[in-house]
Design an enzyme around this catalytic site. Structure first.
Site, PDB file in Angstrom:
ATOM      1  N   CYS A 381       0.832  -1.196   0.000  1.00  0.00           N
ATOM      2  CA  CYS A 381       0.000   0.000   0.000  1.00  0.00           C
ATOM      3  C   CYS A 381       0.873   1.255   0.000  1.00  0.00           C
ATOM      4  CB  CYS A 381      -0.978  -0.043   1.175  1.00  0.00           C
ATOM      5  SG  CYS A 381      -2.406   1.003   0.893  1.00  0.00           S
ATOM      6  N   HIS A 521      -3.565  -4.904   0.400  1.00  0.00           N
ATOM      7  CA  HIS A 521      -2.990  -5.473   1.628  1.00  0.00           C
ATOM      8  C   HIS A 521      -3.186  -6.995   1.622  1.00  0.00           C
ATOM      9  CE1 HIS A 521      -2.357  -1.787   4.033  1.00  0.00           C
ATOM     10  NE2 HIS A 521      -3.365  -1.307   3.346  1.00  0.00           N
ATOM     11  N   GLU A 523      -1.736  -9.174   3.099  1.00  0.00           N
ATOM     12  CA  GLU A 523      -1.483  -9.799   4.408  1.00  0.00           C
ATOM     13  C   GLU A 523      -2.779 -10.201   5.100  1.00  0.00           C
ATOM     14  OE1 GLU A 523      -0.874  -6.651   3.646  1.00  0.00           O
ATOM     15  OE2 GLU A 523      -1.191  -5.264   5.331  1.00  0.00           O
TER      16      GLU A 523
END
Ligand code: GLN
Length: 558
Positions: A381, A521, A523
């Site tokens: 990001c 993102h 993750e």
């Protein structure tokens, strides 16, 4: 099967690891084949976590449907391997907002609107809806805060009523408390737990089981003592002691019989949990073949919880590469001028998401270092925006290029506010949030990494879904200049209205071992046994970078 509920409360202190206990129970029920979901109740008045300081509350977890939630939802997703949604995080703010809206609409006719029953009904309704939306057989409900807090009373009252309504065999109450060890007298102290259970009983809830949080394993006589004072059977007093790996907690609790306890209390069949893959992952964590050091260059480095999902994604990626990932936290403001000492010896550099100008120049320097030294770089990001700014300034010759977030007067706004963000008044819940598709450019590193998800059969048209949370984007006016200068755009948003090529979702450098930036993102979607592709690739590159360095070192000594 009638929906069953597991209520988890906490006592003595906050930040006990209730979320981890809840998640571990969820993992053990999932391993028995049940459809499970989890609800986090946050007794604060904020409507969601989106506007709260990461320094205080840790990261904001983003669900695929775009809710900005408490970080415990991330732990639930990772342990239960089921997606969370907006419905899985209930706050006092949401509850009162809808009660007041209903009152204004006249939905309560001419009644006096009160905490009991109107607020408690709203709470119960939300818990049930979350369970229904997930088609869950078992709903875990974690009540944030500590028993005895004024704020949590309506929630405790609501869950007290739920046992009464759902009937015995359908609800279980678990209380997680701190069991301190006093060094001076060399003993575990049970008094705080006794008081905490007494407070819980005072609001009408008798726990069925207790989970003691302690620094080290607790002896049996302590459990018996607690049993005596709390009306909980000694075999139902569990102990979650500190362990280096959070993923070992389900194993620890299962060994102590928490699975059997749940089966007894919830009238469930006796089943053997399928934990083989889980055990294998924990085994790799304990005894990895490789070890890499990843530098995280960020702003909230004193509060690692601010990067919780990121750290977990890196650990998952480590497992996929049979490597342990050690973190080095680097305060971006400390990466100054030519002093790049903080970056020496790293096997990979990660610039995470973030907001605001503080530390930006240090992050740009870290990106320059990674690019020129061939160190694996992953930009998430903001970290992708930084990579673009760095490339614009130092390779494409766009002097003083910047994001308008950090310098509104930059001559080259290579990163700029998304047009739809221009006239927003509200700060809460208004970013570009949740799942958005990314069209991956064939032939890129990213395409290689996402190959398993890209569906060569054309089912998803070469797109993958990742979660987002941002207001700024790579300025479309500069994309061509950057590409001509050698930056590869490896992902774009498919056909965003009125934008032709679409928004830049990912960039990479073709002549670098691993230099990848993503606007999203990934993750948030990473799992213990299914590492997120960009993270997996990053750690793979870090392992080989380290290997190459070690060989160079050996050659120089020979
Ligand atoms: N501040 C940047 C933006 O809003 C990056 C956001 C992030 O890293 N989550 O676009």
């Amino acid at each position: 099967m009638q929906t069953k509920y597991v209520f988890v409360t906490g006592g003595v202190v906050s930040s006990l690891g209730k979320g981890l206990a809840t998640s571990s129970i969820g993992a053990l029920l999932r391993a028995r084949g049940y459809r499970v979901t989890a609800v986090k109740i946050d007794p604060y008045i904020n409507v969601d976590a989106g506007t709260m300081r990461p320094y205080e509350h840790g990261e904001v977890f983003v669900t695929s449907d775009g809710a900005e939630t408490d970080l415990d939802l991330g732990t639930y997703e990772r342990f239960l391997d089921v997606p969370m949604s907006r419905a899985n995080n209930v706050t006092t703010g949401q509850v009162y907002q809808s009660v007041i809206e209903k009152e204004r609409r006249g939905s309560y006719l001419s009644q006096t609107v009160q905490v009991i029953p109107h607020v408690t009904d709203e709470i119960k309704g939300r818990i049930r809806e979350a369970g229904e939306a997930a088609h869950a057989e078992i709903v875990l409900v974690e009540i944030g805060g500590t028993v005895g807090d004024i704020e949590s009373l309506p929630f405790l009252e609501a869950v007290r009523q739920m046992r009464f309504e759902a009937g015995p065999g359908n609800c279980v109450y678990l209380h997680v408390t701190l069991l301190p060890f006093l060094g001076t007298s060399e003993e575990f102290k049970t008094k705080p737990t006794q008081h905490s259970v007494a407070t819980l009983r005072g609001v009408g809830v008798q726990p069925d089981g207790i989970i003691l949080r302690s620094n080290s394993p607790v002896p049996d006589e302590v459990r018996s003592k607690i049993a005596l004072f709390t009306n909980v059977e000694a075999r139902d007093v569990f102990n979650s002691f500190d362990t280096e790996f959070i993923y070992a907690v389900p194993e620890i609790l299962e060994q102590q019989g928490i699975g059997r306890f749940l089966e007894r209390r919830l009238d469930l069949e006796k089943l053997t949990p399928e934990l083989r893959a889980w055990h294998e992952a924990v085994r790799i964590l304990r005894a990895p073949d490789e070890r890499v050091v990843i530098g995280i260059v960020g702003k909230y480095v004193a509060m690692p919880d601010a990067y919780l999902s990121l750290m977990e994604a890196l650990k998952h990626a480590g497992i996929a590469n049979r490597a342990r990932v050690d973190f080095r936290w680097i305060n971006a403001e400390a990466v100054l001028g030519d002093d790049l000492g903080a970056l020496a010896g790293l096997d990979g550099i990660l610039v995470p998401g973030g907001f605001g100008v503080r530390g930006i120049e240090g992050k740009v320097r870290a990106a320059t270092y990674a690019r020129t030294e061939g160190v694996p770089y992953l930009g998430i990001c903001l970290g992708m925006q930084i990579a673009v700014i760095e490339y614009a300034r130092n390779v494409a010759g766009l002097e003083a290029a910047n994001s308008t977030e950090f310098d509104p007067y930059t001559p080259h706004p290579v990163v700029d506010l998304m047009p739809e963000q221009l006239d927003l008044a509200d700060m809460g819940g208004t970013m570009r949030l949740g799942n958005w598709p990314m069209m991956v450019t064939p032939g890129t590193k990213l395409a290689e990494l996402y190959a398993g998800q890209l569906g060569s059969d054309g089912t998803n048209g070469g797109t993958v879904l990742e979660r987002h949370r941002h207001r700024y984007e790579v300025n479309p006016a500069y994309v061509e200049t950057l590409q001509v200068a050698g930056l590869t755009v490896s992902g774009v948003t498919p056909g965003m209205q009125g934008r032709g090529a679409g928004l830049v979702e990912a960039v990479e450098l073709p002549d670098h071992p691993f230099f990848v930036g993503l606007q999203s993102h990934p993750e948030f979607g990473s799992r213990l046994m299914r590492a997120s592709p960009p993270f997996r690739g990053f750690i793979e590159a870090a392992v080989s970078y380290q290997g190459a360095r070690a060989r160079e070192h050996a050659a120089a000594r020979a």
